[in-house]
Design an enzyme around this catalytic site. Structure first.
Site, short mmCIF file in Angstrom:
data_model
loop_
_atom_site.label_atom_id
_atom_site.label_comp_id
_atom_site.label_asym_id
_atom_site.label_seq_id
_atom_site.Cartn_x
_atom_site.Cartn_y
_atom_site.Cartn_z
CE LYS A 268 -3.27 2.63 2.91
NZ LYS A 268 -4.13 2.63 4.12
CG ASP A 273 -5.53 7.97 4.63
OD1 ASP A 273 -6.43 8.61 4.05
OD2 ASP A 273 -5.74 6.96 5.33
CE LYS A 280 -6.59 8.71 8.09
NZ LYS A 280 -7.27 7.66 8.86
CG ASP A 291 -1.98 5.23 4.94
OD1 ASP A 291 -1.84 4.16 5.54
OD2 ASP A 291 -3.06 5.62 4.46
CG ASP A 350 -9.94 7.60 6.71
OD1 ASP A 350 -8.86 7.54 6.09
OD2 ASP A 350 -10.02 7.80 7.94
CD GLU A 352 -6.74 5.31 2.50
OE1 GLU A 352 -7.73 5.42 3.25
OE2 GLU A 352 -5.59 5.05 2.93
NE ARG A 354 -11.06 -1.10 3.69
CZ ARG A 354 -11.63 -1.31 4.86
NH1 ARG A 354 -12.78 -1.99 4.95
NH2 ARG A 354 -11.07 -0.88 5.98
#
Ligand code: BES
Ligand code: MN
Ligand code: ZN
Length: 496
Positions: A268, A273, A280, A291, A350, A352, A354
């Site tokens: 990933k 993020d 967030k 991230d 959020d 994201e 996956r």
């Protein structure tokens, strides 16, 4: 740090410092006993006076020890010998390096690699000593204006093996430790770099740089137009709100037999993020520069195996995006068709990770993989469940899960398996699309893996959730380089 391997007794070493262990209670190790007899009981007298008990964390620096050719002797507390496991060994090595670093020694000869560690051989102790040493010495100072010159003088460490017979294998183990250390450092540097520098395009250029260093490594970068052609709409839905274009980076390393299927690593790479429209909260949001640590671990592992010249076939796939809110960003309720043809209702922008991983996993099919392992800072729920000690592991193939768990034990980079039972699947049902991208408050790490499992039906797959292990928070905030060590060990085991 430069390492070399040697055999021979401590009283014969001409060096700035000799490092030997003392176990609890007041027990000299073999190398310490040799110094004791060469120095006419200098150490046993000192121990009798109670200056060092041998407790883990203790140390004592001695100068001008009689009968010795070295300038200093560093005694290091090793704790109880019968408790000496992998973690205790790591602490011993780390303490010895921290102490050495406070002396003026330029070089040292360490006998700590001769300690008995339960169930571990010499090669393990040597390569881990190299890894642990480089790990404690790591600093990230790229963005400090006054390059505060390091006062550290330690340049070279010699690790010892009991006899000449172990020299060749010791050398090999040190090389493995060195390659691994370089990979871990690469992962930590990439993780620590701020998101205004470390963008998807930056990651792509770093990958190309790595392919220049290692001719055995082939790198390809797909831009958004190419991803659009492949119908990676789920991945592209995440970068829609960002001015930074998404990249899909692939590494190919074919060091093994021509006909053996590759292991594919998918990392990933969300370079920042914000959460997107499901934004967030502000506190600690800076940490979302980490991230992309799954991606960084793929970079680090590819670098380590290329540096080793390991006889394995490995492919790395890194979907790299930035998750931002804007007028073009994905909105809650938007529906996209993934590369697999399955449709996804994005209930929370959020979730994201996956969304980019599912398309990267579908893309992995083309490499005809023996196994696919994805690595992702995927869920806050994983931090709640396992804290910062264990990486979460979920898999559709138990033998693969066991191999990864074992590699984690060997590497001191442990994972813990969570169930991926069918019962959890219904939590991501959607009334409008084939699935939703969130599964409610319960079992967040498992439902995230359930989502991914719908894109991994065609191969053996494992998912590593590194949300709790990829970096440490607080005033010593820093990327850990995890799980480069686990992954590299898995590939070392796989190569045999
Ligand atoms: N990158 C985060 C996960 C994360 C959060 C890792 C904190 C480390 C520390 C991920 O993209 C995310 O935001 N996940 C959400 C999922 C939720 C919306 C279902 C989470 O965990 O809150
Ligand atoms: Mn997120
Ligand atoms: Zn994320």
């Amino acid at each position: 740090m430069e390492f070399s391997i040697k055999s021979g007794s401590p009283e014969k070493q001409r060096t700035a410092c000799i490092v030997v262990g003392v176990c609890e209670p007041r027990k000299l190790t073999t190398a310490a006993k040799a110094i004791d007899s060469a120095s006419k009981k200098y150490l046993s007298n000192l121990i009798r006076r109670g200056d060092i008990e041998g407790k883990l964390g203790q140390s004592l620096l001695l100068h001008n020890v009689p009968g010795m050719l070295c300038d200093r002797v560093l005694l290091v507390g090793c704790g109880k010998e019968r408790d000496l496991d992998e973690r205790q060994y790591r602490k011993i090595i780390e303490n010895s390096i921290k102490q050495l670093n406070t002396t003026g020694a330029n070089d040292a000869v360490s006998y700590l690699s001769e300690l008995n560690v339960k169930g571990r051989d010499h090669n393990w102790k040597i390569s881990r000593a190299v890894e642990f040493t480089n790990h404690v010495l790591y600093e990230f100072k790229e963005f400090k204006s006054k390059n505060k010159r390091s006062t550290k003088t330690l340049k070279k460490i010699t690790l010892t093996v009991p006899s000449r017979r172990e020299l060749p294998s010791g050398d090999k183990a040190a090389k493995i430790g060195n390659s691994l250390s370089k990979g871990v450092k690469l992962a930590r540097d990439l993780g620590n770099r701020p998101a205004n520098v470390c963008t998807p395009s930056y990651l792509a250029s770093q990958a190309q740089q790595l392919a220049k260093t290692y001719k055995t490594l082939k790198v390809k970068v797909l831009d958004e137009a190419a991803m659009k052609k492949l119908e990676m709409n789920s991945l592209l839905s995440v970068s829609r709100g960002s001015a930074e274009p998404a990249k899909l980076i692939t590494f190919e390393y074919y060091g093994g037999k021509k006909d053996s299927k590759p292991v594919v690593l998918v990392g990933k790479g969300v370079t920042f993020d914000t959460g997107g429209i499901s934004i967030k909260p502000s506190p600690a949001m800076d940490e979302m520069k980490y991230d992309m640590c799954g991606a960084a671990s793929v970079f680090g592992t590819m670098s380590a195996i290329a540096d080793m010249g390991l006889p394995v076939n490995v492919v790395g796939v890194v979907p790299a995006v930035e998750n931002m809110p804007s007028s073009t960003a994905t909105k809650p309720g938007d529906i996209f068709t993934s590369m697999s043809g399955q449709t996804i209702e994005v209930l929370n922008t959020d979730a994201e990770g996956r969304l980019i991983l599912c398309d990267a996993l579908s893309y992995s099919e083309r490499f005809n993989p023996a196994a696919v392992v994805d690595i992702a800072t995927l869920t806050g729920a994983c931090v709640m469940a396992l804290g910062s000690h264990a990486t979460g592991l979920l898999s559709n193939h138990n033998p693969l899960a066991k191999d990864l768990l074992n590699a984690g034990e060997t590497a001191g980079d442990r994972a813990w398996q969570l169930p991926l039972w069918d019962e959890y699947q219904q939590q991501i049902d959607s009334p409008f699309a084939d699935m939703a991208n969130i599964g409610g408050r319960e079992a967040g790490t498992i439902t995230a893996a359930c989502f991914l499992s719908r894109f991994t039906k065609k191969f053996h797959w494992a998912h590593l959730d590194i949300a709790g292990t990829a970096w440490i928070s607080g005033k010593n905030k820093c990327a850990t380089g995890r799980p480069v060590s686990l992954l590299t060990q898995y590939l070392l085991d796989h190569a045999e």
